[in-house]
Scaffold this active site. Sequence first.
Site, PDB file in Angstrom:
ATOM      1  N   TRP A 103       0.876  -1.173   0.160  1.00 57.93           N
ATOM      2  CA  TRP A 103       0.030   0.150   0.208  1.00 57.93           C
ATOM      3  C   TRP A 103       0.692   1.345   0.061  1.00 57.93           C
ATOM      4  O   TRP A 103       0.556   1.983  -0.654  1.00 57.93           O
ATOM      5  CB  TRP A 103      -0.869   0.002   1.095  1.00 57.93           C
ATOM      6  CG  TRP A 103      -1.937  -1.091   1.301  1.00 57.93           C
ATOM      7  CD1 TRP A 103      -2.002  -2.197   2.159  1.00 57.93           C
ATOM      8  CD2 TRP A 103      -2.658  -1.651  -0.014  1.00 57.93           C
ATOM      9  NE1 TRP A 103      -2.850  -3.208   1.471  1.00 57.93           N
ATOM     10  CE2 TRP A 103      -3.402  -2.831   0.393  1.00 57.93           C
ATOM     11  CE3 TRP A 103      -3.122  -0.867  -1.148  1.00 57.93           C
ATOM     12  CZ2 TRP A 103      -4.412  -3.328  -0.491  1.00 57.93           C
ATOM     13  CZ3 TRP A 103      -4.121  -1.490  -1.892  1.00 57.93           C
ATOM     14  CH2 TRP A 103      -4.728  -2.591  -1.576  1.00 57.93           C
ATOM     15  N   ASP A 172      -1.815   6.608   6.045  1.00 59.13           N
ATOM     16  CA  ASP A 172      -2.781   5.644   5.765  1.00 59.13           C
ATOM     17  C   ASP A 172      -3.078   4.562   7.043  1.00 59.13           C
ATOM     18  O   ASP A 172      -2.322   3.749   7.185  1.00 59.13           O
ATOM     19  CB  ASP A 172      -2.228   4.644   4.628  1.00 59.13           C
ATOM     20  CG  ASP A 172      -3.127   3.824   4.051  1.00 59.13           C
ATOM     21  OD1 ASP A 172      -4.290   3.568   4.745  1.00 59.13           O
ATOM     22  OD2 ASP A 172      -3.109   2.996   3.136  1.00 59.13           O
ATOM     23  N   LYS A 196     -11.956  -2.214   6.783  1.00 50.57           N
ATOM     24  CA  LYS A 196     -11.021  -3.198   7.670  1.00 50.57           C
ATOM     25  C   LYS A 196     -11.824  -3.225   9.353  1.00 50.57           C
ATOM     26  O   LYS A 196     -12.068  -4.068   9.840  1.00 50.57           O
ATOM     27  CB  LYS A 196      -9.485  -2.942   7.763  1.00 50.57           C
ATOM     28  CG  LYS A 196      -8.884  -3.745   6.437  1.00 50.57           C
ATOM     29  CD  LYS A 196      -9.131  -3.063   5.061  1.00 50.57           C
ATOM     30  CE  LYS A 196      -8.278  -3.568   4.089  1.00 50.57           C
ATOM     31  NZ  LYS A 196      -7.890  -2.607   2.808  1.00 50.57           N
TER      32      LYS A 196
HETATM   33  C1  LIG Z   1      -7.059  -2.406   2.076  1.00 47.67           C
HETATM   34  C2  LIG Z   1      -6.295  -1.130   2.193  1.00 47.67           C
HETATM   35  C3  LIG Z   1      -5.894  -0.225   1.302  1.00 47.67           C
HETATM   36  C4  LIG Z   1      -6.775  -0.283  -0.144  1.00 47.67           C
HETATM   37  O1  LIG Z   1      -8.313   0.203   0.328  1.00 47.67           O
HETATM   38  P1  LIG Z   1      -9.197   0.683  -0.813  1.00 47.67           P
HETATM   39  O2  LIG Z   1     -10.487   1.120   0.271  1.00 47.67           O
HETATM   40  O3  LIG Z   1      -9.542  -1.040  -1.191  1.00 47.67           O
HETATM   41  O4  LIG Z   1      -8.941   1.426  -1.918  1.00 47.67           O
HETATM   42  C5  LIG Z   1      -4.975   0.882   1.415  1.00 47.67           C
HETATM   43  N1  LIG Z   1      -4.031   0.817   2.398  1.00 47.67           N
HETATM   44  C6  LIG Z   1      -4.291   0.009   3.466  1.00 47.67           C
HETATM   45  C7  LIG Z   1      -3.342  -0.082   4.387  1.00 47.67           C
HETATM   46  C8  LIG Z   1      -5.079  -1.248   3.239  1.00 47.67           C
HETATM   47  O5  LIG Z   1      -5.143  -2.160   3.882  1.00 47.67           O
END
Ligand SMILES: *Cc1c(COP(=O)(O)O)cnc(C)c1O
Length: 361
Positions: A103, A172, A196
Amino acid sequence: MDNRIRNFNAGPAALPLPVLAEIQAHLLNFKGSGMSIMEVSHRSKWFDEVIEDAVARVKTLLKVGDDYHVLFLQGGASTQFAMIPMNILAAGDHADYVNTGTWSTNAIKEAQLLGKDVRVVASSEDRNFCYIPAGIAPTPGATYMHITSNNTIKGTQYEKFPETGGLPLVADMSSDIFSRPFDASKFGLIYAGAQKNLGPSGVTLVVIREDLLKRTPKDIPTMLKYSTHAEKNSMYNTPPCFSIYVVDLVLTWLMDSVGGLDEMERRNKEKGDLLYGFLDASGFYRATADLGSRSLMNVTFRLPSEDLEKKFVDEAGKAGLGGLKGHRSVGGCRASIYNATDLAAVTELVDFMKDFEKNNG
Ligand SMILES: *Cc1c(COP(=O)(O)O)cnc(C)c1O
């Protein structure tokens, strides 16, 4: 409820059972509206109350004041990879990025695609991202430092965030937001796809500090401007009403039923200690992340062979333990044990793992 499985999916992932029950109970007639929350106008008092409550709860949990704006956006965390540099990194300026896995790599790529000046100040790519680099330091004159607080695929997590000497962190936090308390004042922007640890897919939480919000340039598309959404309280266009409603219920559960972030962290540590403790004591299973960098949300591990891993995932599924396959890019196994996954589920997993080892070790 007895036909529900133990859900270790990485995302979309398990939601707290009381939240699902609440949704079910109020689905046909939300607060006397005679409609479900999916059918009311986003300009109605019913939805207004939901989004106001969600915003207030995010601020309370993060202990931030009115210099931070709470936004509920669409496009997933992946859209934030582009929106962040578009909005807050001007031409001629540069930003620091730490690369700790898939990511982070995607966030770096998106910024570069926009022609932005990105400096990768630390990376754990040399050992397939199995650790969080130490001694991360900002470069002189950087605008922000971007980190991925929890690496969902590689199973690593910052125990302590980098010391940046006042440079705002941009993080993030898709896979560990609200899993533990932290000092939000060091962050200029926090974002998280909800699916998540926060709710269903379809909504992304963005918390942005006023000074960064003010950088939004005029010449980018309206929907990609943070200022558009901040000015209209996330209702410039139709927001993902149902997803925001569920996020509000999850936050309410976290605050009122769990009791807040300190207790949430205690529970997450208890689950992590149990599972990692078992992995470390076993000669059959092997945790893949380094000590000191291990994620309390995504526990990644290997078995002695790929054939055994496949058998493990299959038999676990039959025993009612779902979602244990590692991400397709890395293989192996992964147990995602987010806030909504309780100690009983992890205990059951460890018991199954003991039996599997006895029969196959
Ligand atoms: C799942 C995830 C993403 C991607 O998220 P989307 O909402 O599918 O774009 C980005 N960063 C992390 C840390 C993730 O776990």
